[in-house]
Design a protein around this motif. Structure first.
Motif, PDB file in Angstrom:
ATOM      1  N   VAL A  41       0.900  -1.170   0.037  1.00 16.33           N
ATOM      2  CA  VAL A  41       0.119  -0.184   0.016  1.00 16.33           C
ATOM      3  C   VAL A  41       0.783   1.164  -0.060  1.00 16.33           C
ATOM      4  N   THR A  44       2.742   1.577  -3.377  1.00 18.90           N
ATOM      5  CA  THR A  44       1.771   2.130  -4.362  1.00 18.90           C
ATOM      6  C   THR A  44       1.500   3.552  -4.431  1.00 18.90           C
ATOM      7  N   THR A  67      -5.349  -4.878  -1.354  1.00 20.50           N
ATOM      8  CA  THR A  67      -6.337  -4.498  -2.409  1.00 20.50           C
ATOM      9  C   THR A  67      -7.060  -3.587  -2.132  1.00 20.50           C
ATOM     10  N   ILE A  70      -5.792  -0.170  -1.633  1.00 26.04           N
ATOM     11  CA  ILE A  70      -5.246   0.304  -3.067  1.00 26.04           C
ATOM     12  C   ILE A  70      -6.293   0.934  -3.987  1.00 26.04           C
ATOM     13  N   THR A  77      -4.066   2.691 -10.404  1.00 20.08           N
ATOM     14  CA  THR A  77      -3.344   1.538 -10.116  1.00 20.08           C
ATOM     15  C   THR A  77      -4.441   0.302 -10.180  1.00 20.08           C
TER      16      THR A  77
END
Length: 230
Positions: A41, A44, A67, A70, A77
């Protein structure tokens, strides 16, 4: 354009293997590696990769929660979950959290690269065969808070009210998407051109506020439009 990839896996050997594959590819590059979900995280946010290849089972913040964090931000992304499908009961949860597809760890290397490219281009990687299997596997495993299965008396619209926005033909297309059919197969089944099938898919994405094909599959399942025997 070069696809920028972040690898998130707690096993260094898995990351190294993926790194080796990608290093020899002209249009895909690894911009970072994370050993757990929390690092994924954070990295990203720092690196803004096009695709995160995310393992599900990691210590601390697992791949499902990473996930969700994000994709919740609405950024560009995309996440592809990496799993040993035969052993992992959490694929559905990862897709529900916003993943755009998944890779099985024993996939051919060329298929892994192709999957990364497909997801980076804005599509969702979930093959018809895998979609059908996903529905069979997870429809048989009810979880707390999951909608009632088909046949319980509830209507699809009562489970997912947004279905009231779509036409009968769009509903037919949604059912076939949920069953794992490709655009070409949908066109053949409904006697449409492939271009028209794609148009219906685009309308469904907009009307149902779905990010990609994976979310349509999940919605069709949760609404009871498809099930284990579909």
């Amino acid at each position: 354009m070069t696809v920028r990839v972040l690898l998130a896996d707690d096993q260094p050997l898995v990351r190294a293997a993926l790194q080796m594959v990608i290093t020899d590819t002209a249009d895909v590059e690894v911009v970072g590696e994370a050993g757990n979900g929390e690092e994924a995280v954070r990295m990203t946010g720092e690196l803004a990769p096009d695709v995160v290849v995310m393992d599900i089972r990691m210590p601390g913040t697992d791949g499902i929660e990473a996930t969700r964090l994000i994709t919740a931000g609405g950024g560009p992304t995309r996440v592809v979950v990496l799993t040993t499908f035969d052993e992992d009961d959490h694929v559905y949860g990862a897709l529900r959290a916003g993943a755009s597809g998944f890779l099985v760890k024993d996939m051919a290397l060329d298929d892994i690269l192709a999957a990364i490219r497909v997801v980076a281009a804005g599509d969702a990687l979930i093959s018809p065969a895998v979609t059908r299997r996903l529905i069979r596997e997870f429809a048989a495993r009810p979880e707390p808070g999951r909608p009632e299965p088909a046949g319980s008396g509830a209507t699809p619209e009562s489970r997912r009210p947004e279905l009231a926005r779509i036409t009968d033909r769009e509903r037919e297309v949604l059912v076939l998407v949920g069953q794992g059919l490709s655009n070409t197969e949908i066109a053949e089944r409904l006697s449409l051109s492939v271009a028209t099938a794609k148009t219906y898919l685009t309308r469904l994405l907009a009307k149902l506020d779905a990010r990609d094909r994976v979310q349509l599959v999940i919605l069709a399942y949760e609404a009871g439009l498809v099930g284990p025997r579909s």
